[in-house]
Write an enzyme that holds these catalytic residues in place. Structure first.
Site, PDB file in Angstrom:
ATOM      1  N   LYS A   8     -12.270   0.781   9.456  1.00 34.11           N
ATOM      2  CA  LYS A   8     -11.290   0.861  10.538  1.00 34.11           C
ATOM      3  C   LYS A   8     -12.041   0.963  11.857  1.00 34.11           C
ATOM      4  O   LYS A   8     -12.885   1.840  12.027  1.00 34.11           O
ATOM      5  CB  LYS A   8     -10.365   2.067  10.349  1.00 34.11           C
ATOM      6  CG  LYS A   8      -9.426   1.949   9.159  1.00 34.11           C
ATOM      7  CD  LYS A   8      -8.545   3.183   9.035  1.00 34.11           C
ATOM      8  CE  LYS A   8      -7.578   3.057   7.860  1.00 34.11           C
ATOM      9  NZ  LYS A   8      -6.786   4.301   7.659  1.00 34.11           N
ATOM     10  N   GLU A  67      -7.396   4.644  -2.797  1.00 31.97           N
ATOM     11  CA  GLU A  67      -8.048   4.987  -1.541  1.00 31.97           C
ATOM     12  C   GLU A  67      -8.098   6.500  -1.341  1.00 31.97           C
ATOM     13  O   GLU A  67      -7.094   7.190  -1.497  1.00 31.97           O
ATOM     14  CB  GLU A  67      -7.304   4.313  -0.378  1.00 31.97           C
ATOM     15  CG  GLU A  67      -8.032   4.394   0.950  1.00 31.97           C
ATOM     16  CD  GLU A  67      -7.373   3.529   2.014  1.00 31.97           C
ATOM     17  OE1 GLU A  67      -7.317   3.974   3.175  1.00 31.97           O
ATOM     18  OE2 GLU A  67      -6.910   2.415   1.670  1.00 31.97           O
ATOM     19  N   ASP A 119      -2.909   5.076  -1.613  1.00 32.09           N
ATOM     20  CA  ASP A 119      -3.708   5.872  -0.678  1.00 32.09           C
ATOM     21  C   ASP A 119      -3.278   7.324  -0.773  1.00 32.09           C
ATOM     22  O   ASP A 119      -2.155   7.675  -0.407  1.00 32.09           O
ATOM     23  CB  ASP A 119      -3.511   5.337   0.741  1.00 32.09           C
ATOM     24  CG  ASP A 119      -4.407   6.040   1.750  1.00 32.09           C
ATOM     25  OD1 ASP A 119      -5.207   6.905   1.340  1.00 32.09           O
ATOM     26  OD2 ASP A 119      -4.302   5.719   2.947  1.00 32.09           O
ATOM     27  N   ASP A 150     -12.248   6.149   2.807  1.00 34.37           N
ATOM     28  CA  ASP A 150     -11.639   5.964   4.126  1.00 34.37           C
ATOM     29  C   ASP A 150     -12.122   7.089   5.030  1.00 34.37           C
ATOM     30  O   ASP A 150     -13.064   6.931   5.798  1.00 34.37           O
ATOM     31  CB  ASP A 150     -10.116   5.950   4.011  1.00 34.37           C
ATOM     32  CG  ASP A 150      -9.427   5.687   5.345  1.00 34.37           C
ATOM     33  OD1 ASP A 150     -10.115   5.616   6.376  1.00 34.37           O
ATOM     34  OD2 ASP A 150      -8.190   5.573   5.382  1.00 34.37           O
ATOM     35  N   LYS A 154       0.861  -1.183   0.000  1.00 33.33           N
ATOM     36  CA  LYS A 154       0.000   0.000   0.000  1.00 33.33           C
ATOM     37  C   LYS A 154       0.899   1.235   0.000  1.00 33.33           C
ATOM     38  O   LYS A 154       1.684   1.436   0.937  1.00 33.33           O
ATOM     39  CB  LYS A 154      -0.901   0.005   1.227  1.00 33.33           C
ATOM     40  CG  LYS A 154      -1.796   1.242   1.336  1.00 33.33           C
ATOM     41  CD  LYS A 154      -2.731   1.103   2.519  1.00 33.33           C
ATOM     42  CE  LYS A 154      -3.601   2.313   2.688  1.00 33.33           C
ATOM     43  NZ  LYS A 154      -4.584   2.152   3.788  1.00 33.33           N
ATOM     44  N   ASP A 158      -1.323  -4.044   8.964  1.00 31.68           N
ATOM     45  CA  ASP A 158       0.122  -4.092   9.198  1.00 31.68           C
ATOM     46  C   ASP A 158       0.575  -3.202  10.348  1.00 31.68           C
ATOM     47  O   ASP A 158       1.784  -3.070  10.584  1.00 31.68           O
ATOM     48  CB  ASP A 158       0.880  -3.700   7.920  1.00 31.68           C
ATOM     49  CG  ASP A 158       0.596  -2.262   7.492  1.00 31.68           C
ATOM     50  OD1 ASP A 158      -0.385  -1.666   7.982  1.00 31.68           O
ATOM     51  OD2 ASP A 158       1.361  -1.721   6.663  1.00 31.68           O
ATOM     52  N   LYS A 216       1.661   5.210   0.081  1.00 32.33           N
ATOM     53  CA  LYS A 216       1.167   6.506   0.533  1.00 32.33           C
ATOM     54  C   LYS A 216       1.619   7.577  -0.464  1.00 32.33           C
ATOM     55  O   LYS A 216       2.816   7.706  -0.756  1.00 32.33           O
ATOM     56  CB  LYS A 216       1.692   6.828   1.930  1.00 32.33           C
ATOM     57  CG  LYS A 216       1.138   5.930   3.020  1.00 32.33           C
ATOM     58  CD  LYS A 216      -0.341   6.183   3.258  1.00 32.33           C
ATOM     59  CE  LYS A 216      -0.870   5.400   4.452  1.00 32.33           C
ATOM     60  NZ  LYS A 216      -2.281   5.725   4.730  1.00 32.33           N
ATOM     61  N   ASP A 252      -5.652  -4.842   5.342  1.00 36.51           N
ATOM     62  CA  ASP A 252      -4.554  -3.892   5.564  1.00 36.51           C
ATOM     63  C   ASP A 252      -4.324  -3.759   7.062  1.00 36.51           C
ATOM     64  O   ASP A 252      -4.666  -2.760   7.686  1.00 36.51           O
ATOM     65  CB  ASP A 252      -4.916  -2.540   4.928  1.00 36.51           C
ATOM     66  CG  ASP A 252      -3.798  -1.511   5.055  1.00 36.51           C
ATOM     67  OD1 ASP A 252      -2.641  -1.920   5.291  1.00 36.51           O
ATOM     68  OD2 ASP A 252      -4.089  -0.305   4.938  1.00 36.51           O
TER      69      ASP A 252
END
Length: 323
Positions: A247, A202, A176, A225, A149, A299, A151, A297
């Site tokens: 989340k 995302e 993302d 998100d 993923k 991690d 950023k 996701d």
């Protein structure tokens, strides 16, 4: 009668730094709490949503205040008496854990979820210069992580993704933007990213500006998100997003996350189960929900210098329960 046993703030160091479009973090503060029925003790953890104005100290205060109220402490009542966020998540998780210990039944059975098995999890490549991200991706791939993923921040993002693709030519990629693509041509960007093997974008736009996605023809799904926290948000975002990142710190616990998951699937949205920076305690309920997800996701603990004892096992890109 359930009561609060303890609540406190704990700090964990990040392995290196965690960098997104909003800035860098070298450590993370979490709120930890324990509840008891007089015989058993349940524990939970939450990571404050700092961009929503939360801090670990404020979360600890919120938990303490809620538990001092003259009303029952139950998961269902928390949905009525506490705002969504990390404080409610920590307390909700502690209540689930208490029920697990009091009944002897595993969490997956109590929550009517599939029996947990190891899952492929994404591994985050922090925002940085393309060559640094390439090196970080190569390192992650060498550790066996098949899903990365990335950023991004709206500047030189294609260079970053192209560099990562060189560093990890066989990896699956999701990106993302963390709301940073207000000035980006979304159709052009999505087309270019698809050619680079990206499979999910995302939060490209700022929360509250979801209408910026109206009419955008993208070959890749957009995932909400920051735009979606709880089940009631689904109707608002279902027309512009094709997936949602669930989340527990945003939803305010597994109890609400289960409702959010059901609402998303009812509207035909794909799901990601993600996390904030956290220890294995923080993602334990999320791991069970992730058994139903299209992307995982989780991690957060893998990004810390040191996890709690007895935490999740990360091996060959998979996350699994200890033992």
């Amino acid at each position: 009668m359930i009561s609060l046993k303890t609540v406190r703030v704990e700090r964990f160091a990040v392995n290196g730094s965690f960098i997104i479009s909003r800035g860098a973090k070298t450590d993370v503060d979490v709120v930890y709490c324990e509840v008891t029925d007089g015989t058993h003790v349940g524990c939970g953890e939450g990571t404050p949503i700092y961009y929503e104005g939360e801090t670990a100290e404020l979360c600890a205060e919120a938990i303490d205040m809620r538990c001092k109220q003259n009303r029952a402490i139950s998961r269902e009542d928390l949905l009525k008496s506490m705002m969504e966020g990390a404080a409610r998540n920590a307390l909700d998780a502690a209540l689930w854990d208490l029920e697990v210990k009091a009944t002897g039944k595993p969490l997956w059975q109590l929550a009517s979820l599939p029996e947990p098995k190891p899952l492929v999890t994404a591994y985050t490549i922090s925002l940085n210069e393309p060559e640094v991200m390439k090196a970080d991706a190569k390192k992650a791939a060498s550790k066996g992580f098949p899903l990365l993923k990335l950023k991004l921040n709206g500047e030189d993002d294609l260079l970053r993704v192209a560099a990562v693709r060189i560093g990890a030519p066989d990896a699956r990629l999701i990106v993302d933007a963390n709301e940073a693509w207000a000035e980006v041509d979304l159709e052009e960007m999505a087309g270019a990213l698809k050619k680079l093997g990206v499979e999910l974008i995302e939060q490209p736009v700022e929360a509250g500006f979801e209408e910026d996605l109206d009419g955008v023809s993208s070959p890749l799904p957009f995932c909400a998100d920051e735009s979606c926290h709880v089940a009631e948000d689904i109707e608002r975002i279902a027309g512009t997003f094709q997936a949602v990142n669930i989340k527990l710190d945003k939803a305010g616990g597994l109890t609400e996350a289960l409702r959010l998951n059901a609402a998303a699937k009812a509207r035909g949205l794909k799901t990601v189960v993600g996390c904030m920076l956290s220890t294995s305690l923080g993602i334990h309920p999320a791991f069970h929900l992730a058994q139903t997800a299209d992307w995982v996701d989780l991690d957060g603990p893998a990004l810390l210098k040191k996890d709690r004892a007895g935490g999740f096992v990360y091996k060959d890109g998979m996350i699994s329960l200890p033992g």
